[in-house]
Design a protein around this motif. Sequence first.
Motif, PDB file in Angstrom:
ATOM      1  N   SER B 355      -0.978 -14.696   3.827  1.00 57.85           N
ATOM      2  CA  SER B 355       0.310 -13.997   3.786  1.00 57.85           C
ATOM      3  C   SER B 355       0.386 -13.065   2.587  1.00 57.85           C
ATOM      4  O   SER B 355       0.946 -11.974   2.673  1.00 57.85           O
ATOM      5  N   ASN B 356      -0.217 -13.476   1.448  1.00 60.42           N
ATOM      6  CA  ASN B 356      -0.247 -12.573   0.301  1.00 60.42           C
ATOM      7  C   ASN B 356      -1.048 -11.317   0.610  1.00 60.42           C
ATOM      8  O   ASN B 356      -0.626 -10.197   0.282  1.00 60.42           O
ATOM      9  N   LEU B 357      -2.211 -11.528   1.241  1.00 59.23           N
ATOM     10  CA  LEU B 357      -3.052 -10.384   1.597  1.00 59.23           C
ATOM     11  C   LEU B 357      -2.310  -9.478   2.572  1.00 59.23           C
ATOM     12  O   LEU B 357      -2.293  -8.248   2.418  1.00 59.23           O
ATOM     13  N   GLY B 358      -1.647 -10.117   3.576  1.00 57.00           N
ATOM     14  CA  GLY B 358      -0.898  -9.347   4.566  1.00 57.00           C
ATOM     15  C   GLY B 358       0.198  -8.526   3.921  1.00 57.00           C
ATOM     16  O   GLY B 358       0.354  -7.335   4.208  1.00 57.00           O
ATOM     17  N   ALA B 359       0.949  -9.168   3.014  1.00 51.80           N
ATOM     18  CA  ALA B 359       2.036  -8.462   2.330  1.00 51.80           C
ATOM     19  C   ALA B 359       1.490  -7.263   1.571  1.00 51.80           C
ATOM     20  O   ALA B 359       2.070  -6.166   1.608  1.00 51.80           O
ATOM     21  N   ASN B 360       0.343  -7.463   0.908  1.00 57.27           N
ATOM     22  CA  ASN B 360      -0.265  -6.358   0.162  1.00 57.27           C
ATOM     23  C   ASN B 360      -0.646  -5.217   1.087  1.00 57.27           C
ATOM     24  O   ASN B 360      -0.448  -4.048   0.754  1.00 57.27           O
ATOM     25  N   LEU B 361      -1.208  -5.578   2.267  1.00 60.31           N
ATOM     26  CA  LEU B 361      -1.631  -4.535   3.200  1.00 60.31           C
ATOM     27  C   LEU B 361      -0.425  -3.752   3.708  1.00 60.31           C
ATOM     28  O   LEU B 361      -0.466  -2.519   3.783  1.00 60.31           O
ATOM     29  N   VAL B 362       0.676  -4.484   4.021  1.00 59.77           N
ATOM     30  CA  VAL B 362       1.883  -3.805   4.508  1.00 59.77           C
ATOM     31  C   VAL B 362       2.407  -2.851   3.436  1.00 59.77           C
ATOM     32  O   VAL B 362       2.706  -1.677   3.709  1.00 59.77           O
ATOM     33  N   ILE B 363       2.472  -3.355   2.176  1.00 57.37           N
ATOM     34  CA  ILE B 363       2.972  -2.502   1.085  1.00 57.37           C
ATOM     35  C   ILE B 363       2.069  -1.285   0.909  1.00 57.37           C
ATOM     36  O   ILE B 363       2.542  -0.156   0.729  1.00 57.37           O
ATOM     37  N   ALA B 364       0.760  -1.496   1.009  1.00 60.67           N
ATOM     38  CA  ALA B 364      -0.180  -0.380   0.851  1.00 60.67           C
ATOM     39  C   ALA B 364       0.057   0.658   1.948  1.00 60.67           C
ATOM     40  O   ALA B 364       0.096   1.867   1.680  1.00 60.67           O
ATOM     41  N   TRP B 365       0.257   0.158   3.189  1.00 65.13           N
ATOM     42  CA  TRP B 365       0.465   1.089   4.312  1.00 65.13           C
ATOM     43  C   TRP B 365       1.736   1.899   4.103  1.00 65.13           C
ATOM     44  O   TRP B 365       1.737   3.119   4.249  1.00 65.13           O
ATOM     45  N   VAL B 366       2.838   1.197   3.733  1.00 58.97           N
ATOM     46  CA  VAL B 366       4.111   1.893   3.498  1.00 58.97           C
ATOM     47  C   VAL B 366       3.950   2.919   2.382  1.00 58.97           C
ATOM     48  O   VAL B 366       4.407   4.066   2.488  1.00 58.97           O
ATOM     49  N   THR B 367       3.268   2.524   1.298  1.00 59.51           N
ATOM     50  CA  THR B 367       3.058   3.440   0.173  1.00 59.51           C
ATOM     51  C   THR B 367       2.323   4.686   0.630  1.00 59.51           C
ATOM     52  O   THR B 367       2.714   5.814   0.283  1.00 59.51           O
ATOM     53  N   VAL B 368       1.262   4.485   1.423  1.00 54.19           N
ATOM     54  CA  VAL B 368       0.487   5.644   1.892  1.00 54.19           C
ATOM     55  C   VAL B 368       1.362   6.547   2.744  1.00 54.19           C
ATOM     56  O   VAL B 368       1.324   7.773   2.606  1.00 54.19           O
ATOM     57  N   GLN B 369       2.209   5.942   3.618  1.00 49.90           N
ATOM     58  CA  GLN B 369       3.111   6.754   4.451  1.00 49.90           C
ATOM     59  C   GLN B 369       4.053   7.587   3.591  1.00 49.90           C
ATOM     60  O   GLN B 369       4.230   8.786   3.827  1.00 49.90           O
ATOM     61  N   ILE B 370       4.644   6.923   2.559  1.00 48.76           N
ATOM     62  CA  ILE B 370       5.566   7.648   1.673  1.00 48.76           C
ATOM     63  C   ILE B 370       4.824   8.789   0.972  1.00 48.76           C
ATOM     64  O   ILE B 370       5.320   9.915   0.874  1.00 48.76           O
ATOM     65  N   LEU B 371       3.612   8.501   0.531  1.00 48.69           N
ATOM     66  CA  LEU B 371       2.832   9.520  -0.177  1.00 48.69           C
ATOM     67  C   LEU B 371       2.513  10.692   0.737  1.00 48.69           C
ATOM     68  O   LEU B 371       2.566  11.855   0.322  1.00 48.69           O
ATOM     69  N   VAL B 372       2.182  10.378   1.990  1.00 53.24           N
ATOM     70  CA  VAL B 372       1.841  11.449   2.936  1.00 53.24           C
ATOM     71  C   VAL B 372       3.052  12.356   3.148  1.00 53.24           C
ATOM     72  O   VAL B 372       2.944  13.587   3.103  1.00 53.24           O
ATOM     73  N   THR B 373       4.245  11.731   3.344  1.00 53.77           N
ATOM     74  CA  THR B 373       5.465  12.521   3.524  1.00 53.77           C
ATOM     75  C   THR B 373       5.723  13.385   2.303  1.00 53.77           C
ATOM     76  O   THR B 373       6.031  14.578   2.418  1.00 53.77           O
ATOM     77  N   TYR B 374       5.575  12.764   1.123  1.00 52.81           N
ATOM     78  CA  TYR B 374       5.814  13.491  -0.127  1.00 52.81           C
ATOM     79  C   TYR B 374       4.857  14.661  -0.256  1.00 52.81           C
ATOM     80  O   TYR B 374       5.261  15.780  -0.616  1.00 52.81           O
ATOM     81  N   ALA B 375       3.582  14.412   0.092  1.00 54.48           N
ATOM     82  CA  ALA B 375       2.572  15.473  -0.041  1.00 54.48           C
ATOM     83  C   ALA B 375       2.898  16.634   0.883  1.00 54.48           C
ATOM     84  O   ALA B 375       2.756  17.798   0.513  1.00 54.48           O
ATOM     85  N   LYS B 376       3.391  16.272   2.105  1.00 51.86           N
ATOM     86  CA  LYS B 376       3.712  17.322   3.066  1.00 51.86           C
ATOM     87  C   LYS B 376       4.839  18.217   2.509  1.00 51.86           C
ATOM     88  O   LYS B 376       4.760  19.437   2.529  1.00 51.86           O
TER      89      LYS B 376
END
Lengths: 169, 406
Positions: B355-376
């Motif tokens: 569950s810790n690993l899963g939580a980290n992966l979810v946070i990483a995915w959300v972060t990447v999405q936010i970064l992609v939007t910001y970059a755009k």
Amino acid sequence: MTPITIVFLITAIVTLGAAVMVVTARNLVHAALWLILTLFGVAVFYVLLSASFLAVVQVVIYIGAIAILMIFAIMLTRRVMQDTGPTVNQGWWLAALISIALFGGLSWMLSTWIGFDTNMPQLSQGADSLQQLGQALVSPNAYILPFELASVLLLAALIGAIMIAWERK
Amino acid sequence: MGDPITLIAEFIRGLLTGWGFSSGLVTLILKFLGVGAVASFVLVLDILLVWVERKIVARFQDRLGPNRLGPFGLIQPIADVIKLLIKEDILPEGADKVVYNLAPIFPLATVLLLWAVIPMAPTILGSDVNIGVLYIVAIGDLGTLGIIMAGWASNNKYALIGAFRTVAQMVSYEVPMVIALLIPVILAHSMGMQSIVDAQSVWFVVMAPLAALIFLITSIAELGRAPFDLTEAESEIVAGFHIEYTGMKFGLFYAGELLHALTVSALMSTLFLGGWRGPFVEQAPILGVVYLFIKAFFVYYVIMWVRYSFPRLRIDQMLNFCWKFLTPLALVLLIVTAILDKVLAGAATSVYILSNLGANLVIAWVTVQILVTYAKRERQRVGQEREIASFRKPEVEELIAQEVVK
């Protein structure tokens, strides 16, 4: 004299000497550096009292944050460092009066304290003082109210700092 | 089972007790010997690091590196040390003599202090204090102090600018670093370094990969290495805070920086990569030292890899990256890890890890999405047609019209 007494005496002399240098040093950066030595001496006192957590927090907060920001502020005001005027202003007698009253009061309080002759109580074996401190800070029977009040105060300061720095568009 | 270090310590203890010393004095002498041994070992390793650094940077830049003195140029660092020792020692005009001479001691001495809490093997460690993690933070602050002192005492504007930049960088990056350090503390339920290693039957890098990454990035920033080497940017402020230092005083800064890099790698290995853990370490504790240094040198290699691959950041990018990206991310991670730890208090270890690993992966995915939007958005903003300098377009046209009339 036990070794701990010798260490205590050396630390006390260094701390007090550095404290005197803080107020007498002409150069403000030197004063700040002496202040760091004083604060470090206080951290050593915490170590001597087996309060390792407080000692490290003393170094992190007072030396790592406050003293470094102080030096930073002094460096930004360059001309202050070349100031050759008197080190005291007209209110010196008031400051001296308050200091003497404070020192006298504290000395009187300590002279009536009976704890000098008692030895340092030994911590119960196996007890983690850090864990006990942490639990005491959030336990309703102990210090939760002061702890939360301090948190609210710091949060207010944080929000205030953001409001000051906020760039309105 | 005994390891050589403990055996030697016991032998000396027996010998000294046999000579009639009191047990307190024997313990004191042994502690001093231990400090001397660890410090000497680390400092000798530091000389080797000069060679490692130069050889690896050479490979990255498609060169050979030192190769004249001894096999593979191994004697080169010793020649360097001799050169540094016999160089002229210059005190710049108007420098603050005491502070100037005191400053170079700090970077190296504080790094040596860090080795006091790094457990090298199950039985070999300097001091198992219960506040190990906080101790690391505190010592790091003292290192900053040396740089400020050097920058101010040199009486040189470039040195002072370097010191200013250092303070801005170190004070900022300390925030996400401390938050990231709290995550292994939560996972291990302890601040002691030995307990953190003991708790890593599964390395914490599996349970908290993002925290490990944040710790690595902030450590590189604290080191002041590229891409965070604004403190000694050659093309802008020559050499920053150590511009005026010559000979061995410069050598102390240089050695301090190299050793700090290895120390940070050792800390990273201890906190996230299992420290001395490895096969057969229970049978032969001395193997732990080998495992720790293998892991440390791997992280050291990664740090060098980053250093020679990335260009330098601008100062606003450096601060934005810290305050607007690393700090919020670290705070989210801390909150999620703390909640998961409470919710899964009685759960099986595998559930906890997954569950810790899963939580980290979810946070990483959300972060990447936010970064992609910001970059755009940022790309659109930069791509927009902008008015020239401070003139507004009509004004410019008016000026041109006036020129034409003339």
